[in-house]
Design a protein around this motif. Structure first.
Motif, mmCIF file in Angstrom:
data_model
loop_
_atom_site.group_PDB
_atom_site.id
_atom_site.type_symbol
_atom_site.label_atom_id
_atom_site.label_comp_id
_atom_site.label_asym_id
_atom_site.label_seq_id
_atom_site.Cartn_x
_atom_site.Cartn_y
_atom_site.Cartn_z
ATOM 1 N N PRO A 1 -6.082 2.742 -3.331
ATOM 2 C CA PRO A 1 -5.207 4.300 -3.637
ATOM 3 C C PRO A 1 -4.109 4.855 -4.120
ATOM 4 C CG PRO A 1 -5.750 3.149 -1.725
ATOM 5 C CD PRO A 1 -6.829 2.484 -2.745
ATOM 6 N N ASN A 2 -3.524 3.284 -4.445
ATOM 7 C CA ASN A 2 -1.987 3.230 -4.486
ATOM 8 C C ASN A 2 -1.723 3.919 -6.087
ATOM 9 O OD1 ASN A 2 -2.161 1.318 -4.242
ATOM 10 N ND2 ASN A 2 -0.836 0.294 -3.432
ATOM 11 N N VAL A 3 -2.964 3.274 -6.843
ATOM 12 C CA VAL A 3 -2.563 2.856 -8.335
ATOM 13 C C VAL A 3 -3.234 3.841 -9.434
ATOM 14 C CG1 VAL A 3 -3.552 0.817 -9.800
ATOM 15 C CG2 VAL A 3 -3.115 0.236 -7.542
ATOM 16 N N ALA A 4 -2.711 4.231 -10.012
ATOM 17 C CA ALA A 4 -3.200 5.719 -11.776
ATOM 18 C C ALA A 4 -3.501 4.437 -12.416
ATOM 19 C CB ALA A 4 -2.106 6.268 -11.632
ATOM 20 N N GLY A 5 -4.076 4.615 -13.412
ATOM 21 C CA GLY A 5 -4.383 4.067 -14.175
ATOM 22 C C GLY A 5 -4.682 4.909 -15.574
ATOM 23 N N TYR A 6 -3.132 5.043 -16.725
ATOM 24 C CA TYR A 6 -3.170 5.853 -17.459
ATOM 25 C C TYR A 6 -3.707 4.981 -19.070
ATOM 26 C CZ TYR A 6 -0.268 8.059 -14.611
ATOM 27 O OH TYR A 6 0.683 8.896 -13.757
ATOM 28 N N ASP A 7 -5.106 5.890 -19.865
ATOM 29 C CA ASP A 7 -5.677 5.340 -20.540
ATOM 30 C C ASP A 7 -5.122 5.691 -22.036
ATOM 31 O OD1 ASP A 7 -6.802 4.490 -22.441
ATOM 32 O OD2 ASP A 7 -9.253 4.368 -21.779
ATOM 33 N N VAL A 8 -4.685 5.143 -23.255
ATOM 34 C CA VAL A 8 -3.936 5.515 -24.397
ATOM 35 C C VAL A 8 -4.790 6.407 -24.807
ATOM 36 C CG1 VAL A 8 -1.640 4.757 -24.043
ATOM 37 C CG2 VAL A 8 -3.822 3.464 -24.963
ATOM 38 N N LYS A 9 -6.135 5.999 -24.985
ATOM 39 C CA LYS A 9 -6.761 5.701 -25.957
ATOM 40 C C LYS A 9 -6.677 5.791 -27.909
ATOM 41 C CE LYS A 9 -10.739 8.883 -24.994
ATOM 42 N NZ LYS A 9 -11.642 8.599 -24.272
ATOM 43 N N GLN A 10 -6.123 4.258 -27.413
ATOM 44 C CA GLN A 10 -5.919 3.621 -28.817
ATOM 45 C C GLN A 10 -6.965 4.110 -29.811
ATOM 46 O OE1 GLN A 10 -2.959 0.862 -29.152
ATOM 47 N NE2 GLN A 10 -4.235 -0.145 -27.116
ATOM 48 N N ALA A 11 -8.665 3.892 -29.516
ATOM 49 C CA ALA A 11 -9.223 3.636 -30.098
ATOM 50 C C ALA A 11 -9.556 4.973 -31.352
ATOM 51 C CB ALA A 11 -10.861 3.139 -29.824
ATOM 52 N N PRO B 1 1.118 -1.321 -0.829
ATOM 53 C CA PRO B 1 0.108 -0.056 -0.171
ATOM 54 C C PRO B 1 0.727 0.517 -0.173
ATOM 55 C CG PRO B 1 -0.020 -1.125 1.743
ATOM 56 C CD PRO B 1 0.697 -2.143 1.795
ATOM 57 N N LYS B 2 2.198 1.603 0.277
ATOM 58 C CA LYS B 2 2.771 2.475 0.344
ATOM 59 C C LYS B 2 3.354 2.690 -0.724
ATOM 60 C CE LYS B 2 3.452 2.708 5.785
ATOM 61 N NZ LYS B 2 4.870 2.243 6.740
ATOM 62 N N THR B 3 3.789 1.545 -2.110
ATOM 63 C CA THR B 3 4.050 2.067 -3.139
ATOM 64 C C THR B 3 2.858 2.328 -4.415
ATOM 65 O OG1 THR B 3 5.931 0.061 -2.602
ATOM 66 C CG2 THR B 3 5.627 0.941 -4.730
ATOM 67 N N LYS B 4 3.637 3.350 -4.948
ATOM 68 C CA LYS B 4 2.625 3.935 -5.559
ATOM 69 C C LYS B 4 2.914 3.195 -7.316
ATOM 70 C CE LYS B 4 3.227 8.693 -4.438
ATOM 71 N NZ LYS B 4 3.946 7.769 -2.886
ATOM 72 N N PHE B 5 1.569 2.957 -7.828
ATOM 73 C CA PHE B 5 1.725 1.940 -9.075
ATOM 74 C C PHE B 5 0.960 2.571 -10.288
ATOM 75 C CE2 PHE B 5 2.230 -0.765 -6.211
ATOM 76 C CZ PHE B 5 2.561 -2.234 -6.594
ATOM 77 N N SER B 6 2.393 2.769 -11.133
ATOM 78 C CA SER B 6 1.065 3.479 -12.706
ATOM 79 C C SER B 6 0.812 2.450 -13.616
ATOM 80 C CB SER B 6 1.168 4.272 -12.910
ATOM 81 O OG SER B 6 2.056 5.416 -12.059
ATOM 82 N N ILE B 7 -0.085 2.725 -14.326
ATOM 83 C CA ILE B 7 -0.252 0.956 -15.747
ATOM 84 C C ILE B 7 -0.260 2.215 -16.822
ATOM 85 C CG2 ILE B 7 -1.457 -0.590 -16.440
ATOM 86 C CD1 ILE B 7 -3.023 -1.066 -13.512
ATOM 87 N N VAL B 8 0.337 1.769 -17.815
ATOM 88 C CA VAL B 8 0.084 2.470 -18.597
ATOM 89 C C VAL B 8 -0.729 1.509 -19.674
ATOM 90 C CG1 VAL B 8 1.666 3.680 -21.010
ATOM 91 C CG2 VAL B 8 2.788 3.716 -18.813
ATOM 92 N N GLY B 9 -1.506 2.382 -19.809
ATOM 93 C CA GLY B 9 -2.939 1.437 -20.927
ATOM 94 C C GLY B 9 -3.817 0.738 -20.040
ATOM 95 N N GLY B 10 -3.972 1.535 -18.783
ATOM 96 C CA GLY B 10 -4.680 1.471 -17.694
ATOM 97 C C GLY B 10 -6.466 1.711 -18.737
ATOM 98 N N SER B 11 -7.321 0.469 -17.541
ATOM 99 C CA SER B 11 -8.584 1.724 -18.426
ATOM 100 C C SER B 11 -9.733 1.720 -16.898
ATOM 101 C CB SER B 11 -9.435 -0.221 -18.919
ATOM 102 O OG SER B 11 -9.075 -0.862 -17.967
ATOM 103 N N LYS B 12 -10.469 2.582 -17.136
ATOM 104 C CA LYS B 12 -11.390 2.135 -15.798
ATOM 105 C C LYS B 12 -11.681 1.395 -15.369
ATOM 106 C CE LYS B 12 -13.504 6.512 -17.628
ATOM 107 N NZ LYS B 12 -14.866 6.654 -17.802
ATOM 108 N N GLY B 13 -11.666 1.156 -13.541
ATOM 109 C CA GLY B 13 -12.120 -0.151 -13.065
ATOM 110 C C GLY B 13 -11.607 0.099 -11.493
ATOM 111 N N ASP B 14 -12.017 -1.053 -10.924
ATOM 112 C CA ASP B 14 -12.288 -0.629 -9.158
ATOM 113 C C ASP B 14 -11.143 -0.043 -9.241
ATOM 114 O OD1 ASP B 14 -14.293 -2.181 -8.841
ATOM 115 O OD2 ASP B 14 -13.939 -3.963 -9.300
ATOM 116 N N GLY B 15 -10.694 0.959 -7.964
ATOM 117 C CA GLY B 15 -9.426 2.225 -7.972
ATOM 118 C C GLY B 15 -8.938 1.653 -6.673
#
Length: 325
Positions: free
Chosen positions: A128-138, A112-126
């Motif tokens: 507090p330590n995860v960021a989802g970046y949507d590239v919007k490929q469509a 929980p103390k580590t930050k996580f970023s997902i490149v190509g992430g989508s909307k979902g259950d969030g």
């Protein structure tokens, strides 16, 4: 008992203060630690290489301010173990690809103390330590489809995707819709190999499309792109590349869609360094500018450029509606 003069006591206090300041300075200079998981090859001419390019750019930009640990070429079965390794040693962990999302969400709960970023992430259950970046490929796939229709001499284009997951399928649908937007009579062939890295299957899918007349091909593949290249080279057709503008580097490629994978890796690190990193879903795409999403046709005519710019504008304004992903 020892007695010190006032001047001696002042010197000792200043010396102690100096040591404290030096210690604080050393502590402030400690680099921020960043772990990066690139599931595929960092030299795949695609998504993974774009992510690695962004990491390289961030290292150049921030120098000694960051310390990077990178793991690449990881099988799905080993992804959780790789992320656990990174999470235990770094302040920020970046998963390069939507295929890392499930594993990231699982491991993030344990760290929980580590930050996580997902490149190509989508909307979902969030978390507090995860960021989802949507590239919007469509979005950009629609523009790529329009470019393909303009560039095709046979009136037939094709798309090969890897895993048949929503973001990859939605991009394929929008590529076909973009081609039909320019030429309603366009023939469109769509195929999925089930594996971003399978060279033989992507070659087979591309050859099947070529046999039906396709002369311009688009993809969302990693190392599987090699199969598409082999087919196009053998049959004299062309490819619209993805992720990074490499116009002039290979005659097989007549255009590139920019999907800012590296831009997002760099963005995550930049936010960490600035102390602004935030959890939650963040859409990128055309709204974040040309570094995040753009279309480059090698040797485009002014008319072609103008038409593609108008299509991008219409997507941003909602006049052309595209699927998520």
């Amino acid at each position: 008992m020892f007695h010190f003069s006032s001047s001696r006591r002042a010197s000792l206090i200043l010396a102690a203060l100096g040591c404290t300041l030096l210690a604080q300075g050393a502590q402030a200079a400690d680099p921020l630690t960043v772990g990066v998981l690139i599931p595929g090859s960092k030299s795949d001419k695609g998504w993974m290489e774009s992510g690695f390019d962004g990491l390289t750019a961030a290292q150049k930009e921030f120098g000694a301010k960051i310390k990077v640990q990178m793991i690449e070429n990881i099988n799905y079965a080993d992804m959780e173990q790789a992320l656990t390794n990174l999470a235990g040693k770094n302040q920020l962990v970046i998963g390069v690809g939507g295929q890392t999302q499930a594993a990231v969400m699982k491991i993030a709960k344990r760290f929980p103390k580590t930050k996580f970023s997902i490149v190509g992430g989508s909307k979902g259950d969030g978390l507090p330590n995860v960021a989802g970046y949507d590239v919007k490929q469509a979005e950009i796939a629609f523009v790529a489809g329009a470019a393909a229709a303009m560039l095709s001499k046979t009136g037939a284009v094709s798309y090969v995707g890897g895993m048949e997951i929503p973001s990859i399928v939605n991009a394929g649908k929008e590529f076909g819709k973009g081609a039909a937007y320019i030429n309603p009579k366009i023939k469109y062939f769509e195929n999925y190999t089930g594996d971003f890295d399978n060279v033989a299957k992507s070659k087979e899918a591309t050859l099947a499309a070529i046999a039906q007349g396709a002369d311009v091909h688009y993809h969302i593949l990693n190392l599987g792109l090699r199969g598409m290249e082999q087919a196009a080279k053998e049959k004299g057709t062309h490819i619209i590349g993805s992720y990074t503008d490499r116009c002039g580097s290979d005659p097989l490629y007549i255009a590139y869609s920019i999907t800012g994978v590296g831009f997002q890796v760099q963005y995550a690190i930049k936010e960490l360094v600035a102390g602004k990193w935030a959890a939650g879903y963040k859409p990128f795409g055309l709204a974040m500018g040309p570094a995040a999403s753009d279309m480059k046709v090698c040797g485009a005519t002014p008319e072609m450029k103008s038409k593609l710019e108008q299509i991008k504008k219409d997507i941003l304004e909602g006049k052309i509606k595209v699927l998520e992903g």
